[in-house]
Design an enzyme around this catalytic site. Structure first.
Site, mmCIF file in Angstrom:
data_model
loop_
_atom_site.group_PDB
_atom_site.id
_atom_site.type_symbol
_atom_site.label_atom_id
_atom_site.label_comp_id
_atom_site.label_asym_id
_atom_site.label_seq_id
_atom_site.Cartn_x
_atom_site.Cartn_y
_atom_site.Cartn_z
ATOM 1 N N HIS A 1 0.855 -1.190 0.000
ATOM 2 C CA HIS A 1 0.000 0.000 0.000
ATOM 3 C C HIS A 1 0.890 1.239 0.000
ATOM 4 O O HIS A 1 1.942 1.251 0.621
ATOM 5 C CB HIS A 1 -0.900 0.015 1.242
ATOM 6 C CG HIS A 1 -2.064 0.936 1.112
ATOM 7 N ND1 HIS A 1 -1.979 2.282 1.355
ATOM 8 C CD2 HIS A 1 -3.342 0.711 0.717
ATOM 9 C CE1 HIS A 1 -3.159 2.831 1.153
ATOM 10 N NE2 HIS A 1 -3.998 1.905 0.754
ATOM 11 N N ASP B 1 -8.048 -5.144 -0.248
ATOM 12 C CA ASP B 1 -8.515 -6.009 -1.344
ATOM 13 C C ASP B 1 -8.205 -7.476 -1.141
ATOM 14 O O ASP B 1 -8.667 -8.312 -1.926
ATOM 15 C CB ASP B 1 -7.875 -5.532 -2.663
ATOM 16 C CG ASP B 1 -8.361 -4.151 -3.029
ATOM 17 O OD1 ASP B 1 -7.547 -3.241 -3.179
ATOM 18 O OD2 ASP B 1 -9.598 -3.978 -3.092
HETATM 19 C C1 SDX Z 1 -6.117 0.156 -3.029
HETATM 20 O O1 SDX Z 1 -4.264 4.643 -2.087
HETATM 21 C C2 SDX Z 1 -5.254 4.022 -1.472
HETATM 22 O O2 SDX Z 1 -5.665 4.416 -0.410
HETATM 23 C C3 SDX Z 1 -5.819 2.849 -2.236
HETATM 24 C C4 SDX Z 1 -6.865 2.006 -1.487
HETATM 25 C C5 SDX Z 1 -8.158 2.787 -1.257
HETATM 26 O O3 SDX Z 1 -8.884 2.440 -0.349
HETATM 27 O O4 SDX Z 1 -8.466 3.701 -2.111
HETATM 28 O O5 SDX Z 1 -6.330 1.559 -0.265
HETATM 29 C C6 SDX Z 1 -7.280 0.783 -2.325
HETATM 30 O O6 SDX Z 1 -5.853 0.511 -4.159
HETATM 31 C C7 SDX Z 1 -5.244 -0.820 -2.268
HETATM 32 C C8 SDX Z 1 -4.036 -1.340 -3.117
HETATM 33 C C9 SDX Z 1 -4.555 -2.371 -4.115
HETATM 34 N N1 SDX Z 1 -3.492 -2.750 -5.055
HETATM 35 C C10 SDX Z 1 -2.869 -3.928 -4.963
HETATM 36 O O7 SDX Z 1 -3.057 -4.755 -4.074
HETATM 37 C C11 SDX Z 1 -1.887 -4.190 -6.103
HETATM 38 C C12 SDX Z 1 -0.586 -4.770 -5.533
HETATM 39 N N2 SDX Z 1 0.112 -3.734 -4.762
HETATM 40 C C13 SDX Z 1 1.153 -2.996 -5.437
HETATM 41 O O8 SDX Z 1 1.047 -2.842 -6.804
HETATM 42 C C14 SDX Z 1 1.619 -1.760 -4.652
HETATM 43 O O9 SDX Z 1 1.838 -2.163 -3.363
HETATM 44 C C15 SDX Z 1 0.729 -0.517 -4.643
HETATM 45 C C16 SDX Z 1 0.372 -0.100 -6.011
HETATM 46 C C17 SDX Z 1 -0.500 -0.757 -3.840
HETATM 47 C C18 SDX Z 1 1.533 0.586 -3.992
HETATM 48 O O10 SDX Z 1 2.587 0.884 -4.836
HETATM 49 P P1 SDX Z 1 3.713 1.953 -4.422
HETATM 50 O O11 SDX Z 1 3.332 2.714 -3.209
HETATM 51 O O12 SDX Z 1 4.058 2.721 -5.654
HETATM 52 O O13 SDX Z 1 4.885 1.034 -3.943
HETATM 53 P P2 SDX Z 1 6.128 0.667 -4.828
HETATM 54 O O14 SDX Z 1 5.685 0.177 -6.149
HETATM 55 O O15 SDX Z 1 7.080 1.803 -4.774
HETATM 56 O O16 SDX Z 1 6.715 -0.593 -4.026
HETATM 57 C C19 SDX Z 1 7.772 -0.454 -3.107
HETATM 58 C C20 SDX Z 1 8.535 -1.774 -3.186
HETATM 59 C C21 SDX Z 1 8.974 -2.127 -4.617
HETATM 60 O O17 SDX Z 1 10.098 -2.960 -4.502
HETATM 61 P P3 SDX Z 1 11.594 -2.309 -4.698
HETATM 62 O O18 SDX Z 1 11.572 -1.515 -5.973
HETATM 63 O O19 SDX Z 1 11.775 -1.432 -3.457
HETATM 64 O O20 SDX Z 1 12.525 -3.490 -4.731
HETATM 65 O O21 SDX Z 1 7.654 -2.855 -2.791
HETATM 66 C C22 SDX Z 1 7.474 -3.727 -3.890
HETATM 67 C C23 SDX Z 1 7.845 -2.965 -5.129
HETATM 68 O O22 SDX Z 1 8.271 -3.861 -6.168
HETATM 69 N N3 SDX Z 1 6.050 -4.102 -3.894
HETATM 70 C C24 SDX Z 1 5.597 -5.328 -4.147
HETATM 71 C C25 SDX Z 1 4.202 -5.260 -3.988
HETATM 72 N N4 SDX Z 1 3.857 -4.007 -3.669
HETATM 73 C C26 SDX Z 1 5.009 -3.299 -3.619
HETATM 74 N N5 SDX Z 1 6.246 -6.482 -4.483
HETATM 75 C C27 SDX Z 1 5.451 -7.569 -4.659
HETATM 76 N N6 SDX Z 1 4.113 -7.589 -4.520
HETATM 77 C C28 SDX Z 1 3.451 -6.450 -4.189
HETATM 78 N N7 SDX Z 1 2.132 -6.462 -4.071
#
Ligand code: SDX
Length: 433
Positions: A311, A368
């Site tokens: 998140h 989710d």
């Molecule tokens: C919702 O914003 C809100 O409030 C949203 C929400 C709402 O109520 O409106 O809460 C609803 O959208 C919840 C999130 C739903 N999405 C998912 O579950 C999709 C999977 N999650 C990711 O795609 C990610 O965690 C996000 C999109 C939710 C957040 O992305 P960020 O903040 O841009 O984080 P990031 O991509 O910078 O990740 C930081 C690190 C990265 O690794 P490094 O580059 O540091 O090595 O964490 C890793 C990412 O690769 N990472 C994950 C991951 N989420 C982040 N690795 C594997 N699986 C994941 N799910």
């Protein structure tokens, strides 16, 4: 007494040998921000923050969330208390009006929702023009935008009509969602009933049929109320920011919400609840070996991410997920419905939360991760999970749109950029290129 968020504190910025002072803003929960609205005028510089992880777009009275402590409250009420004690309609009233309704106010609001539950018969014919496998979020977004054509009065001074506009939207989106499901099956729509509550009416419109009456199960109704409450608002997430961004150009509520629905559709945002279910199903169908999915999620070369994990703001357990996970056990128990995907989700969570990759990045299950288990137990198809998210988020979108329209300091949202394209080039006629 409105909160005075300027405390006199200043931030100093030293640039090009000069020290610039910028005012500090402090929120009621102690959040601090540097007001950089004069930055370019003072320094010639703009700030850069792609993805806006460090940038506040507004001052808001609606929702507070603390990503470090896992706290979420709507208008000062903790989400767990609201989910335990309220109906979704009560919380929708709270989000849009700023206080929980009295019994009389709730009665009036419920009556408006009832009176606005039908959609124009001409709109029902729209469904016949969509191909059978049309994405439900595409249908929802376009149907909501079409409300502008059927209810043009909200384009005149919207704030005079805001209560009717909000109630109309809350009630009709529920009907549109249920109708689109019936139409996707090729079945006749089931009209809303005056004698059912908001959630019971939705379930009845979804599942009642001339040959098999739908039996309202009050535990299912309670679970749906809880799920919609937990999705009610979440401050400046992608879809809510979209509603504000579009609305900032003085776009009406329906068209602004239609844009928010499109933003919510993304698998990184509200589309994640559908992605979680599809991920769990593919793990289950391939023998249940979730470890390979965990390894893929950790591989920087693999675009796969663990759906429902991580998140932008929560760097601890999403408080909504904790409540939904508990509700999963209750609902499945009530319905005598055992779901191998729930056991799989719990095992996946347990492994991920012990894995250094997830621990180091503060990746926890989010709203989710478990919600689809309950939707599935209720009988809602996976393709409609994000529509359910939109149904829950609607009061939040409305509240933010209204807060923005009410804001005397309101300006059109127009971020700046840093250009790194080619320097000025002389024009070359096509035959000389
Ligand atoms: C919702 O914003 C809100 O409030 C949203 C929400 C709402 O109520 O409106 O809460 C609803 O959208 C919840 C999130 C739903 N999405 C998912 O579950 C999709 C999977 N999650 C990711 O795609 C990610 O965690 C996000 C999109 C939710 C957040 O992305 P960020 O903040 O841009 O984080 P990031 O991509 O910078 O990740 C930081 C690190 C990265 O690794 P490094 O580059 O540091 O090595 O964490 C890793 C990412 O690769 N990472 C994950 C991951 N989420 C982040 N690795 C594997 N699986 C994941 N799910």
């Amino acid at each position: 007494m409105p909160h005075n968020y300027y405390t006199g504190e200043k931030a100093e910025l030293k640039i090009d040998g000069q020290v610039h002072e910028l005012p500090v803003i402090v929120g009621t929960e102690g959040e601090k921000a540097i007001d950089i609205r004069s930055l370019r005028g003072q320094t010639g510089y703009v700030a850069f923050d792609s993805g806006y992880a460090n940038t506040g777009s507004c001052i808001s009275n609606i929702t507070y969330l603390d990503g470090e402590r896992g706290v979420l409250s709507y208008r000062g009420y903790d989400i767990a208390e609201l989910a335990e004690n309220c109906s979704f309609v009560e919380v929708a009233y709270l989000l849009d009006h700023g206080s929980l309704p009295t019994r009389a106010e709730l009665g009036e609001f419920s009556q408006m929702l009832n009176d606005f539950a039908m959609i124009h018969e001409d709109m029902i014919r729209f469904f016949d023009s969509y191909p059978p496998k049309s994405p439900p979020m595409a249908i929802l977004s376009s149907m909501v935008n079409s409300l502008c054509s059927f209810y043009p009065e909200m384009t005149e001074n919207p704030l005079e009509n805001i209560d009717r506009m909000s109630a109309r939207l809350l009630s009709k989106v529920r009907t549109i969602a249920a109708f689109s499901y019936k139409k996707s099956l090729g079945y006749p729509v089931v009209y809303p009933r005056h004698d059912l509550s908001y959630c019971a009416n939705f379930l009845n419109m979804m599942f009642d049929s001339p040959v098999r009456p739908y039996e309202i199960n009050h535990k299912v109704v309670a679970a749906l109320n809880k799920l919609l409450i937990l999705h009610g608002d979440h401050e400046q997430n992608c879809s809510t920011s979209t509603v504000r961004m579009v609305g900032s150009a003085r776009v009406n509520l329906y068209a602004s919400v239609s844009a928010g629905i499109s933003a919510l559709w993304g698998p990184l945002h509200g589309g994640a609840n559908q992605a979680v279910m599809e991920m769990l199903q593919s793990i289950h169908e391939s023998g249940g070996d979730y470890r390979q999915y965990v390894e893929r999620a950790k591989d920087p070369k693999d675009p796969f991410r663990l759906a429902g994990f991580g998140h932008r703001v929560y760097k601890t357990y999403d408080p909504r997920c904790r409540i939904i996970k508990q509700a999963c056990d209750e609902v499945l128990d009530d319905l005598k419905f055992s779901d191998p995907l729930l056991d799989l989700a719990k095992e996946l969570e347990e492994v991920a939360l012990k894995d250094d990759y997830f621990v180091e990045r503060n990746l926890y299950p989010n709203v989710d991760f478990y919600s689809g288990i309950i939707y599935r137990a209720i009988g809602i198809p996976t393709s409609m999970f994000t529509v359910m998210f939109a149904l829950g988020r609607l009061p939040g979108w409305i509240a933010h749109w209204k807060e923005m329209w009410d804001d005397p300091a309101w300006r059109i949202s127009r971020p700046r950029q840093v250009y790194i394209g080619p320097l000025s080039r002389p024009f070359v006629p096509i035959d000389q290129r």
